[in-house]
Design an enzyme around this catalytic site. Structure first.
Site, PDB file in Angstrom:
ATOM      1  CG  ASP A   1      18.991  11.858   9.977  1.00  0.00           C
ATOM      2  OD1 ASP A   1      18.405  10.832  10.354  1.00  0.00           O
ATOM      3  OD2 ASP A   1      18.909  12.295   8.819  1.00  0.00           O
ATOM      4  CE  LYS A   2      20.632   4.695   8.414  1.00  0.00           C
ATOM      5  NZ  LYS A   2      21.059   4.735   6.985  1.00  0.00           N
TER       6      LYS A   2
ATOM      7  NE  ARG B   1      11.731   0.838  10.669  1.00  0.00           N
ATOM      8  CZ  ARG B   1      11.571   0.852   9.351  1.00  0.00           C
ATOM      9  NH1 ARG B   1      11.332   1.999   8.746  1.00  0.00           N
ATOM     10  NH2 ARG B   1      11.673  -0.242   8.649  1.00  0.00           N
TER      11      ARG B   1
ATOM     12  CG  ASN C   1      13.721  13.867   8.874  1.00  0.00           C
ATOM     13  OD1 ASN C   1      14.540  14.571   8.289  1.00  0.00           O
ATOM     14  ND2 ASN C   1      13.911  12.577   9.042  1.00  0.00           N
TER      15      ASN C   1
ATOM     16  CG  PHE D   1       5.901   7.213   1.172  1.00  0.00           C
ATOM     17  CD1 PHE D   1       6.066   5.884   1.523  1.00  0.00           C
ATOM     18  CD2 PHE D   1       6.583   8.178   1.898  1.00  0.00           C
ATOM     19  CE1 PHE D   1       6.887   5.528   2.574  1.00  0.00           C
ATOM     20  CE2 PHE D   1       7.403   7.829   2.945  1.00  0.00           C
ATOM     21  CZ  PHE D   1       7.558   6.501   3.282  1.00  0.00           C
TER      22      PHE D   1
ATOM     23  CG  ASP E   1      20.259  15.340   5.450  1.00  0.00           C
ATOM     24  OD1 ASP E   1      19.712  14.689   6.367  1.00  0.00           O
ATOM     25  OD2 ASP E   1      20.230  14.999   4.258  1.00  0.00           O
TER      26      ASP E   1
ATOM     27  CE  LYS F   1      15.319  11.644  13.399  1.00  0.00           C
ATOM     28  NZ  LYS F   1      15.775  12.080  12.055  1.00  0.00           N
TER      29      LYS F   1
ATOM     30  N   GLY G   1      15.300   7.282  11.326  1.00  0.00           N
ATOM     31  CA  GLY G   1      14.024   6.680  11.004  1.00  0.00           C
ATOM     32  C   GLY G   1      14.162   5.355  10.291  1.00  0.00           C
TER      33      GLY G   1
END
Length: 1612
Positions: free
Chosen positions: A712-713, A1147, A1176, A887, A1173, A1153, A1033
């Site tokens: 993940d970023k 995205r 998701n 959100f 982390d 993933k 994402g």
């Protein structure tokens, strides 16, 4: 007409009423509907009335209820109480402070059973003080039921009369018939957890009633509830004291190896099979079973203690009210006896542990301190204890209601705000029940439908709907650390209709029911309806229930005096228990492949035994030339029988060919390896106080074979600590920053980023000081904190003062006010300075936005009963919040609606919608007539600039609504919010209607900084041959710039863009599937000359080297969805990515993933590691072979579901390159060594059988067979697998190419296994035939004239050679030689000689008596031993020497350099990824190394001939000090200077785009004109405003200005 399938209303006395408020989903069939009528009861029904509705017949009790018509409440008072608005007047604890003496008298009268409890309500009080009851399971309460209800248990049937049916078979049949096989007593805990975790049971709707009888259709023929809910008592243990022995033995013998050896022991018990000592033969299996049982018992005992603590935790349950939803448990005398004994044992154990040990006394004292602290804290919190310190703001008593928790939630609080105070549950016409009180009871006794009150700092005992709290507005704080790992407090809101309930007296005057969805694992979703009868008009009222109204088991109540709720899920139905069994069990690759090796040995065993059986049977048939070696020979009477028996004799004799201790040895080794990983201080994160924590101990060797890492970023490569850096307001850009992404971009342009960065940061620091001085002089901002200021712009301070005109000043004020209002954060007083408020946000982005608005004078300081409090330049103002539209990932935006009063009291108010979200989403919803086109173009160009710097961008917009527009919309919104089914989809549709025609306010830019050491870590992993895929994402441009800054991408790469739509791909068609397929096919054909065939995929699976090309794939979520659909499309996409050095998937959703990880793992048959982390990332982590969780800012859910947990991304390099490589090499060497030493010993027996017709006699004394694996040879092999090191950790990090042997699987494969087996066969020949040739003619005679021809004496020779050669063989194959390993080699040999001497000195050794003295005294023994060991080891030693000299492996070359001291200048434990590492500037060059080495990109860890070794790059460049520009530590495969790019400062180099429409050309012309004007006016930074990565197509999802504007210009 009501549907007959819907549950009926509990009200039965009123015949006709108007229907109440409508609700979607679970609408009850109400008796107040027009279609509901009573029929005249017939004689067949007796005293039961029958109600017909819609063709269905419903039974009802004929006993009428009390009149529920609404009287004039203004004239009604109870016990002198007529004001329900003051919490202090009706709170149980506060009312009885003056009556403690009388209450304590009642407490002393409390008996163990509820029957003996009597208490008198105090006058003018709202209830009773909490009374602690020792309420055992068998206790019943006469006030709760008119007759006893029995809960079904195995062997105990419930019935109305209370009689117990002991017939267990009938009980079981009866239970299955009535409950549809819903008995779970016969399934194990593991099964129930697994089933509940894997199945979504949300469609199993349930209706729970309070203070109302159940409808007849919910009762069985005995009048008992049909629904059976699980107990709240949990059991995570596998065993009980009575079942431990049988269940553990049964569990262990599920292992095939244990069954195999048990069968051999059973065979050995029969004398016919010739086992000398069957009892002694069982010692190894008994030892293994006992050790495993002890381990399991210790593990289970810990779970037992935890279960007891949880189940016996006390909580406050409302007693005196009959709970109709469940049947009362009837506990048999036997169960009472067992439980009494268990409690007695626990009490005795607790007494001794707490009074006889220092630790126990300290623990007991600590418990008392905690109890005192809890009581003190419980008294200290008032209606808003957490905000009491804000009294200095002189707010009203209603100040301080916190906002709701909106993260991942799709629910709303607005519907609760629609009820007036008169519309509540409490029916003041009903008399309170004097027997109703909150009494302490155990968690295990909590049932569905119970009313529970939880005090401050107590855990929630079950999932329950929040009815009321001590707070005036019904809010409470909860900590969900035990549930999802997040430490920040969240807020839960009680139902609006029930928040007035403050005491036990109030709750008894209510009647309601809850229609709930079934249990499921989603922690962030819940849907239900709370229904009751309106006391004014008799209508059925409904209030939707969502996750904000639910308190989950495992959460802890914080900063709230008490909270009251109704239990809706218990035990295994609670969300925490459903999620307990989700993590899958993983097995390492070596363990899986080990099964094949075991099968090969079984095949060899069968061949040997079959040979022995055939030979012995043939010799038996030839009687003149054979003898009857066994007594059964005369009994069997045939050669076939003799051969059959001989076969099983041989199986027993050669059983060690399949080592019994192998599996337990592997478990011991992996446990030790996990301990070493956990105790590695270089993997310890001091900031988080978090070490590397192995959670799956059996896959440590997989860490050494990782070929693909999926990362993940946000929060993984970056810190997830957001800092507000820039913003654009009314076309003006504010803020100055020098980000890491910008530094990476400037570095690609050939700029000296160190000097430029230093200069920029100095100027930013000066501007920051100036800005701080101006902010302090502008207003009295009580919340201003200069240390938290990350946004530096002195220009915005000047504009707030009006230096640029009133219009720009108003725009800035509106922008900052929008930041202060549109959010979901909480504020709490700072512990050190109560006047300061700490922001508690659900996401770091929101915290950064609200914090920046605070620093600029727009401080959100809390919530009031009706809205939010904002301090604007020192002056507090209250804004009424009408709705908050949360959100979520699909909407990508959140909004709040603020009520704006009219200018005069007569004017109609207005509603202002403030919306913030992704820039592409906001631009697509802007009004095309009310927004200035030039302003939109300027803002779009600013956002493009921010994204190019690697900043995360958002837009803010607003819409003004008339009050009539708002009222029309909110009606549809309330209907959607009241829906039980598809509520999220309905809400999204409704919110989509109002979030349109927006007016742009501006945009923000937030930096998510890289974690320490990320670029260096990624470079090391790439040099190790590991391919890194980034699955994020985030938008594509942000991900690309982060990719360049962290070394995932470099400027030499060509980016292959895959997207599903856009003007640049119109030539490929309009269908997304066709576009993606054509793009991928084109890239494969043009770049790699491939077609995507099955043969090419098979060839790719065999190739594990680095890709030869210099390409990177960029794909967005829409295109990835297409690429993963269909076998052919997946194959082509995988081939394309396989041939690229980097892959960025942007995205993407959590499911995508996981799908990408599974695609690579299963199709390419490679080892994968996923690291993340956040929640998701859980699916991705669990899908990979190894999952690594980072303990970061997004909670600990990823950590809880991972196999290894670390504190930062850079630790994964040491985890993989050091510990992974060590563990893999150690285990890969240990396993064949284990088989090898058993082959030597077993085949020696086989060679002996040649000379005795395989009659089954033993060459060795029987104890040798037992101790050979157990004591003589096991320790050196285990030490090899635990302590061996090929090179040090420093060298492993400096030369990461050594890791590639694991990727290529060179250390463990079946070829190596067979080689060791053949070597064992050879050495077994030496071990047997050398002593045999020396003694077979009895030429050696001892001093007393006796010979040494007894087989046991010869067996000493054979065993001595085998033990010595095996131990020395292990020592030879070790890389690490030290005194510790040498000591245990000697000890193993000493054990052999010591045991032989001790055992033979005893007469119990029978034929072996005095064997040691006779054998060891002969010089010939030592001569044979020396020669035998020499011939065993000499061939292998010779071959190894020749190979190392003439065909060295890379590891051997590096080891020679290491041993020579070429790496001595690097300190021990040197980590190139550690920012605090020492700088190594001077390195002694290599001048006398015989031959340079090859560690280039073709490094594969295998041997190289002298002719192929060439002088090249690493590590020669390191050792020669050629790493000045590489920071002196990075091991790089290329040191050539990259071609420097000249800075691009004009617009002529903009990428050419395919503008197929006239609209696009017109748009571009206008935008270019605006761009040129802004460049001329220095409103854009020319350093990077037009910088683009070299790509095959325009990058998908990059929000260039024209992209945003084109989205706005499209017709919606």
């Amino acid at each position: 007409m009501s549907s007959p399938s819907k549950p009926t209303s509990p009200f039965v006395d009123d015949i006709e009423h108007e229907s109440g408020s409508a609700s979607n989903g679970l609408s009850s069939m109400s008796p107040f509907d027009d279609s509901f009528q009573f029929e005249k009861p017939s004689s067949a029904h007796g005293n039961i009335e029958v109600a017909k509705t819609g063709g269905s017949v419903l039974k009802r009790q004929s006993k009428p209820m009390k009149d529920i018509s609404t009287p004039d409440l203004s004239k009604v008072t109870f016990d002198g109480i007529d004001d329900y608005s003051n919490d202090n007047d009706i709170n149980d604890d506060d009312e009885l402070n003056g009556k403690k003496t009388e209450i304590h008298e009642h407490e002393n009268e409390v008996d163990d059973d509820l029957h003996s409890f009597q208490a008198t309500p105090m006058p003018n009080t709202g209830g009773f003080e909490d009374v602690e009851l020792d309420n055992n399971e068998g206790s019943n309460n006469d006030s709760q039921a008119d007759h006893k209800l029995k809960r079904v248990r195995f062997g105990t049937r419930r019935n109305k009369s209370g009689r117990i049916d002991i017939n267990r078979s009938k009980t079981l049949k009866w239970a299955k018939k009535n409950f549809h096989n819903a008995i779970d007593e016969f399934s194990t805990k593991e099964d129930s957890l697994e089933n509940s975790a894997l199945q979504n049971r949300s469609d199993e709707l349930r209706t729970v009633y309070y203070n109302l009888p159940l409808p007849e259709d919910m009762l069985d023929e005995d009048g008992l509830p049909l629904a059976v809910y699980p107990r709240n008592k949990i059991r995570t243990t596998k065993y009980t004291p009575l079942t431990f022995f049988p269940k553990n033995i049964l569990f262990q013998f599920h292992n095939f190896a244990n069954i195999y050896f048990l069968i051999l022991l059973i065979l050995g018990a029969f004398q016919i099979f010739g086992v000398t000592n069957p009892g002694f033969a069982s010692v190894p299996l008994i030892v293994i079973v006992i050790i495993t049982a002890i381990k399991d018992g210790i593990e289970d005992s810990r779970r037992t203690v935890l279960d007891l603590e949880v189940n016996n935790t006390r909580t406050h349950i409302l007693s005196g009210v009959k709970n109709e939803n469940v049947a009362v448990d009837n506990v048999s005398l036997w169960r009472r006896f067992k439980k009494a004994n268990t409690r007695a044992l626990i009490k005795i154990f607790e007494y001794f542990s707490e009074n006889l040990t220092a630790a126990g006394r300290e623990k007991k004292l600590q418990k008392k301190r905690e109890e005192l602290r809890r009581k003190r804290n419980s008294r200290s919190f008032g209606p808003r204890g957490s905000l009491d310190s804000i009294g200095s703001y002189r707010m009203s008593a209603d100040f301080g209601r916190p906002s709701l928790d909106y993260e991942n939630l799709n629910q709303t609080m607005s519907q609760a705000n629609r009820y007036n105070d008169g519309e509540n549950l409490v029916d003041r016409t009903l008399q309170p029940n004097p027997e109703c009180r909150f009494a302490k009871d155990y968690w295990k006794n909590v049932k569905v439908g119970d009313i529970v009150r939880v005090h401050n700092n107590d855990e929630i005992p079950a999932d329950m709907i929040l009815l009321s709290t001590s707070d005036v507005d019904g809010a409470c704080y909860v900590e969900t650390k035990n549930l999802d790992g997040e430490t920040n407090l969240k807020v839960r809101q009680s139902l609006k209709c029930s928040k007035i309930i403050k005491s036990s007296r109030d709750i008894t005057r209510t009647k309601f029911w809850v229609e709930s969805e079934g249990p499921h694992a989603n922690l962030y979703s819940y849907q239900g309806n709370f229904k009751w009868q309106d006391t004014q008009n008799g209508n059925i009222r409904n209030e939707p229930v969502n996750i904000n109204n639910l308190l989950l088991r495992g959460c802890t109540l914080r900063n709230t005096k008490w909270a009251m709720g109704m239990v809706i899920f218990t035990g295994d139905d609670t969300k925490i228990m459903i999620n307990a069994g989700v993590t899958p069990t993983k097995k390492s690759r070596i363990s899986r492949e080990l099964n094949f090796s075991v099968i090969l040995n079984f095949v060899l065993l069968f061949i040997l035994c079959f040979t022995a059986g055939i030979v012995n049977g043939v010799y038996y048939k030839q009687k003149p030339r054979s003898r009857d070696y066994f007594e059964f020979g005369t009994i069997g009477g045939s050669a076939s029988t003799n051969g059959f028996v001989s076969f099983w004799v041989a199986v027993i004799l050669y059983q060690s060919l399949v080592p019994i201790s192998l599996y337990i040895s592997v478990e011991i080794i992996k446990t030790a390896q996990a301990i070493f990983i956990y105790t590695d201080v270089l993997l310890y994160n001091a900031k988080l106080d978090y070490p590397c924590t192995p959670k799956s101990w059996n896959i440590s060797d997989d860490l050494g074979q990782i070929e693909y890492i999926f990362s993940d970023k946000t929060g993984t490569l970056t810190q997830n600590v957001m800092e507000f850096k820039k913003c654009t307001i009314n076309g003006v850009s504010y803020g100055r920053a020098y980000t890491e992404a910008l530094a990476g971009l400037r570095k690609r342009q050939g700029v000296d980023v160190e000097s430029e960065g230093r200069r920029e940061k100095e100027e930013i620091a000066k501007d920051r000081e100036t800005m701080i001085d101006e902010l302090r002089s502008m207003s009295d901002n009580t919340q201003f904190c200069p240390e938290d200021l990350t946004f530096v712009s002195k220009e915005i301070v000047e504009d707030l003062k009006g230096s640029s005109g009133d219009h720009q000043q108003k725009c800035c004020e509106h922008f900052l006010l929008a930041l202060a209002l549109c959010h979901s954060v909480l504020v709490e007083p700072n512990k050190d300075d109560p006047k300061k408020l700490d922001i508690k946000a659900q996401s770091p982005d929101e915290s950064a936005l609200v914090s920046t608005a605070r620093q600029l004078g727009y401080s959100f300081v809390g919530s009031s009963k009706s809205g939010l409090i904002v301090e604007i330049q020192g002056v507090q103002k209250e804004f009424q919040v009408l709705n908050v539209l949360e959100f979520n990932s699909s909407r990508k935006r959140m909004s709040c609606i603020i009520k704006i009063p009219g200018s005069t009291p007569k004017d109609e108010p207005k509603a202002l919608l403030i919306c913030k979200g992704a820039d592409s989403v906001i631009y697509s919803r802007l009004d095309r007539t009310q927004n200035d086109a030039t302003l939109l173009e300027k803002t779009a160009l600013h956002l493009e600039e921010y994204a190019t710097e690697g900043l995360r961008t958002l837009c803010l917009a607003q819409r003004e609504l008339t009050w009539s527009e708002y009222e029309r919309w909110v009606k549809t919104y309330d209907v959607a919010a009241a829906s039980v089914t598809n509520r999220e989809e309905e809400l999204d549709k409704v919110t989509d209607v109002i979030e349109r025609e927006l007016i742009l306010l501006g945009g923000t830019a937030i930096e998510d900084r890289l974690q320490d050491g990320v670029p260096d870590s990624i470079a090391l992993l790439a040099e190790a041959g590991i391919k890194l895929w980034v699955l994020t994402g985030d938008k594509v441009e942000t991900a690309i710039n982060i990719g360049f800054s962290c070394n995932v991408l470099n400027n030499d790469m060509e980016l292959l863009v895959v997207k599903a739509s856009g003007e640049d791909v119109e030539e490929f068609g309009s269908d997304p599937i066709q576009v993606v397929n054509n793009l991928v096919t084109k890239y494969l054909r043009e770049k790699f000359g491939m077609s995507g065939s099955e043969e090419e995929l098979k060839e790719a699976k065999r190739e594990h080297g680095l890709p030869q090309g210099n390409f990177a794939v960029i794909i967005d979520g829409d295109a990835l969805k297409v690429a993963l659909n269909g076998e052919e499309m997946r194959r082509k996409f995988l081939l394309l990515c396989k041939n690229c050095k980097a892959v960025l998937c942007c995205r993407v959703s959590p499911a995508q993933k996981a799908a990408v990880v599974k695609l690579v793992k299963k199709t390419l048959d490679v080892m994968t590691l996923a690291i993340g982390d956040g929640s998701n990332d859980v699916a991705m982590i669990q899908s990979a072979d190894v999952g690594v969780g980072i303990a970061g800012e997004e909670g600990r859910q990823a950590v809880m579901c991972s196999d290894y947990a670390i504190g930062q991304f850079r630790y994964v390099t040491r985890l993989v390159l050091v510990h992974g490589k060590w563990c893999y090499k150690r285990l890969a060497e240990m396993i064949p060594q284990f088989f090898y030493k058993n082959v030597i010993f077993t085949l020696s027996l086989f060679w002996y059988g040649i000379y005795n017709n395989f009659d089954g006699s033993y060459l060795f004394e029987y104890t040798y067979l037992t101790f050979y694996n157990l004591a003589f040879t096991s320790v050196p092999v285990i030490l090899l697998a635990v302590l061996d090191q090929d090179v040090s950790d420093t060298v492993s990090m400096l030369v990461p190419q050594l890791y590639r042997v694991g990727i290529l699987r060179k250390e463990w494969n079946q070829t190596k296994f067979l080689w060791y087996m053949l070597d064992g066969v050879y050495q077994s020949v030496i071990c047997f035939f050398f002593p045999y040739l020396a003694y077979h003619k009895n030429m050696v005679v001892t001093e007393n004239g006796l010979g040494l021809d007894h087989r046991y004496f010869v067996g000493v020779f054979v065993t001595a050679i085998a033990v010595t050669s095996c131990n020395f063989y292990v020592f030879m194959e070790q890389y690490r030689w030290d005194w510790f390993c040498g000591l245990f080699i000697c000890l193993s040999l000493a054990v052999f000689y010591g045991w032989t001497g001790i055992w033979t000195s005893s007469s119990s050794s029978n034929e072996f008596y005095k064997g040691a003295a006779r054998v060891f005294a002969q010089p010939a023994y030592w001569a044979v031993l020396f020669v035998g060991v020499l011939f065993c080891l000499l061939p292998r030693f010779t071959i190894d020497c020749i190979r190392k000299i003439f065909y060295p492996k890379d590891i051997e070359i590096v080891r020679e350099m290491w041993l020579r001291g070429d790496f001595d200048l690097y300190p021990q434990g040197y980590d190139p990824t550690d920012p605090s590492r020492p700088r190594i500037n001077e390195i002694r060059p290599l001048t006398d190394f015989k031959e340079p080495i090859s560690l280039d990109t073709h490094f594969d860890g295998v041997s190289h001939s002298q002719e192929t070794i060439v002088t090249e790059e690493i590590p020669m460049s390191i050792l020669n000090g050629e790493q000045g520009s590489r920071k002196g530590y990075r091991v790089s495969t290329t040191l050539e200077r990259r071609d420097q790019l000249s800075p691009v400062t004009t617009t002529n180099n903009l990428p050419r785009r395919s503008m197929a429409s006239a609209r696009g050309n017109k748009l571009r012309t206008s935008l270019d004109r605006t761009r040129e004007e802004m460049l001329a006016n220095h409103q854009l930074d020319t350093r990077y405003s037009v910088e683009r990565a070299r790509a095959s197509l325009d990058l998908p999802g990059i929000n260039h200005a024209e992209t945003l504007l084109s989205q706005r210009s499209r017709d919606r």
